[in-house]
Design an enzyme around this catalytic site. Structure first.
Site, short mmCIF file in Angstrom:
data_model
loop_
_atom_site.label_atom_id
_atom_site.label_comp_id
_atom_site.label_asym_id
_atom_site.label_seq_id
_atom_site.Cartn_x
_atom_site.Cartn_y
_atom_site.Cartn_z
N THR A 125 -1.88 11.33 6.60
CA THR A 125 -0.56 11.31 5.95
C THR A 125 -0.74 11.25 4.44
O THR A 125 -1.65 10.59 3.95
CB THR A 125 0.25 10.11 6.46
OG1 THR A 125 0.35 10.20 7.88
CG2 THR A 125 1.64 10.07 5.85
N GLY B 131 0.83 -1.21 0.00
CA GLY B 131 0.00 0.00 0.00
C GLY B 131 0.86 1.26 0.00
O GLY B 131 2.09 1.20 -0.13
N PHE B 132 0.21 2.37 0.19
CA PHE B 132 0.89 3.67 0.18
C PHE B 132 1.97 3.72 1.27
O PHE B 132 3.17 3.79 0.98
CB PHE B 132 -0.18 4.76 0.35
CG PHE B 132 0.32 6.09 0.83
CD1 PHE B 132 1.41 6.71 0.24
CD2 PHE B 132 -0.34 6.74 1.88
CE1 PHE B 132 1.86 7.95 0.69
CE2 PHE B 132 0.11 7.98 2.33
CZ PHE B 132 1.21 8.58 1.75
N TYR C 94 -14.37 1.15 10.45
CA TYR C 94 -12.95 1.50 10.52
C TYR C 94 -12.57 1.90 11.95
O TYR C 94 -11.66 1.33 12.54
CB TYR C 94 -12.67 2.64 9.55
CG TYR C 94 -11.22 3.06 9.44
CD1 TYR C 94 -10.27 2.24 8.82
CD2 TYR C 94 -10.79 4.29 9.95
CE1 TYR C 94 -8.95 2.64 8.71
CE2 TYR C 94 -9.46 4.69 9.84
CZ TYR C 94 -8.55 3.87 9.21
OH TYR C 94 -7.23 4.26 9.10
P1 NAD Z 1 -3.49 1.78 1.78
O1 NAD Z 1 -4.92 1.46 1.48
O2 NAD Z 1 -2.66 2.34 0.69
O3 NAD Z 1 -2.74 0.50 2.35
C1 NAD Z 1 -3.38 -0.57 2.99
C2 NAD Z 1 -2.76 -1.86 2.47
O4 NAD Z 1 -3.35 -2.97 3.15
C3 NAD Z 1 -3.05 -2.07 0.97
O5 NAD Z 1 -1.88 -2.49 0.33
C4 NAD Z 1 -4.12 -3.17 0.96
O6 NAD Z 1 -4.12 -3.94 -0.21
C5 NAD Z 1 -3.71 -3.96 2.20
N1 NAD Z 1 -4.82 -4.75 2.77
C6 NAD Z 1 -6.09 -4.32 3.02
N2 NAD Z 1 -6.82 -5.33 3.54
C7 NAD Z 1 -5.99 -6.40 3.63
C8 NAD Z 1 -6.16 -7.75 4.07
N3 NAD Z 1 -7.33 -8.18 4.54
N4 NAD Z 1 -5.10 -8.59 4.01
C9 NAD Z 1 -3.90 -8.15 3.53
N5 NAD Z 1 -3.68 -6.90 3.08
C10 NAD Z 1 -4.73 -6.04 3.12
O7 NAD Z 1 -3.51 2.77 3.05
P2 NAD Z 1 -2.32 3.48 3.81
O8 NAD Z 1 -2.62 4.93 3.82
O9 NAD Z 1 -1.00 3.01 3.32
O10 NAD Z 1 -2.57 2.96 5.31
C11 NAD Z 1 -1.78 1.93 5.87
C12 NAD Z 1 -2.19 1.72 7.32
O11 NAD Z 1 -2.00 2.92 8.07
C13 NAD Z 1 -3.65 1.33 7.50
O12 NAD Z 1 -3.76 0.37 8.53
C14 NAD Z 1 -4.33 2.60 7.92
O13 NAD Z 1 -5.46 2.38 8.72
C15 NAD Z 1 -3.22 3.28 8.70
N6 NAD Z 1 -3.40 4.74 8.71
C16 NAD Z 1 -3.08 5.48 7.60
C17 NAD Z 1 -3.30 6.85 7.62
C18 NAD Z 1 -2.95 7.72 6.45
O14 NAD Z 1 -3.23 8.92 6.51
N7 NAD Z 1 -2.31 7.25 5.40
C19 NAD Z 1 -3.88 7.45 8.75
C20 NAD Z 1 -4.21 6.66 9.83
C21 NAD Z 1 -3.95 5.30 9.81
#
Ligand code: NAD
Ligand code: UDP
Length: 338
Positions: free
Chosen positions: A199, A36-37, A169
């Site tokens: 982020t 992911g990101f 969520y």
């Molecule tokens: P994203 O959606 O780009 O990344 C999430 C990743 O998890 C993806 O690659 C997705 O394919 C994978 N995924 C989802 N469900 C899955 C499953 N059941 N099994 C295996 N893989 C699975 O989002 P992100 O922004 O990179 O966020 C990453 C983490 O950080 C998340 O847990 C999110 O809740 C947390 N987070 C992010 C932010 C932000 O602003 N980016 C803020 C708060 C929390």
């Protein structure tokens, strides 16, 4: 055959990955949601530090293009797996990031979202109990819901609607925090909780739907900038490199500092200010369109980061304008390739 998408290797330099730390310091690290990101940036940073990385992802919102440039590195492994199912791996550390993070994506299949947070946490904690690995949970500012305390500090318990459209969520992440603490107390698993605030940065998906990527893409295409509500809502935006630094510092901190700890940028902006800044930085002709505000959308959000600064020596270093310019450059390249 996998085609390497150079949009995602915008700053990739293979030489940087050739340094290997001594065997004694090398760790085998599992990153769930690693494609992911945030996960892909974390994979890169920890590979650069010389560790063995296992990237696990079901590619729901992640993309192979985010990590394809890492596949030829012997210390990098990719596993397609859904974290709601158990998996048996031998690891030293686990960063549990698997979970869709954008409201559009986590509301697409809300039952799957809460299963991912709860069963995913149980599965990584079971693995940690068996292997004595350390687990870091990617929690979120959504724990605080629509907060009455501002800025939000870790002692605040939050104001979350348990039955609304964001609950899959928010409550999933709250349950995951609970599991981290109960496995710690009941099974002596070393756990860590980081509450991540909004982020942004390169490698956000084009269809992500979060505000920074939406506004940049709309501005670059001279389309209307979609503000939900009247633009008075606030958020505090952290650049991805700062966030990743915070996650790694927390994992490496003493085991008795287990959090929760806020990681985010305390600079607070209204959504209207963000829209105007993006229009200015892109030189766009976009106009602003006001759309209805989704329910339970928090009115304000800003992290109190005193704990992170005191315990981890961490604070963000990238001003919003600098981070936006890097992100705009990324999306400009990505849109040209479409
Ligand atoms: P994203 O959606 O780009 O990344 C999430 C990743 O998890 C993806 O690659 C997705 O394919 C994978 N995924 C989802 N469900 C899955 C499953 N059941 N099994 C295996 N893989 C699975 O989002 P992100 O922004 O990179 O966020 C990453 C983490 O950080 C998340 O847990 C999110 O809740 C947390 N987070 C992010 C932010 C932000 O602003 N980016 C803020 C708060 C929390
Ligand atoms: N938002 C907006 N226009 C968009 C996307 C989001 O006005 O195209 C608003 C949204 O209503 C919220 C803020 O921007 O008030 C941040 O939304 P985002 O989805 O990025 O993350 P959240 O912090 O709400 O999870």
């Amino acid at each position: 055959m996998i085609t390497v998408d150079i949009r995602n290797i915008y700053h990739f330099n293979r030489k940087k990955f050739l340094n290997v730390v001594s065997k004694k310091h090398m760790k085998r690290i599992l990153i769930t949601g690693g494609a992911g990101f945030l996960g892909s940036h974390l994979c890169e940073k920890l590979l650069r530090e010389g560790h063995d990385i296992i990237c696990l992802d079901n590619f729901f919102t992640g993309n192979k293009n985010n990590i394809v440039h890492l596949l030829t590195i012997p210390r990098f492994e990719l596993i397609r797996h859904d974290i709601i199912n158990p998996i048996y791996l031998e690891v030293d550390e686990i960063y549990n990031l698997a979970c869709p993070a954008s409201p559009v994506h986590y509301q697409y299949n809300p039952i799957k979202t809460i299963k991912t947070s709860v069963m995913g946490a149980i599965n990584v904690l079971g693995m940690a109990k068996r292997t004595k690995a350390k687990v870091l949970q990617a929690s979120t500012s959504e724990i605080y819901g629509d907060p009455e305390v501002h800025p939000q500090n870790e002692a605040y318990w939050g104001k979350v609607n348990p039955i609304g459209i964001r609950s899959c969520y928010d409550e999933g992440k709250r349950a995951a925090e609970c599991l981290m603490m109960d496995y710690r107390r009941q099974n002596a698993v070393t756990t860590k909780i980081v509450r991540i605030f909004n982020t942004y940065g390169p490698r956000m998906a084009l269809n992500d739907g979060r505000v920074v990527s939406n506004f940049i893409i709309q501005a670059l295409q001279n389309k209307k900038i979609t503000i939900y509500g009247d633009g008075s809502h606030t958020r505090s935006f952290c650049y991805v490199d700062d966030l990743i630094d915070g996650l790694i510092r927390m994992m490496n901190a003493e085991d008795d500092f287990f959090g929760p700890v806020n990681i985010g940028n305390p600079g607070e902006f209204t959504i209207m200010q963000l829209a105007k800044l993006v229009i200015q930085l892109t030189g766009s002709r976009s106009e602003i369109e006001f759309l209805p505000l989704p329910s339970d959308d928090p009115a304000q959000r800003r992290p109190d980061i005193r704990l992170a600064t005191e315990k981890l020596g961490w604070q963000p270093t990238t001003p919003l304008e600098d981070g936006l310019l890097k992100t705009i450059e990324y999306f400009r390249g990505a849109l040209e390739k479409l």
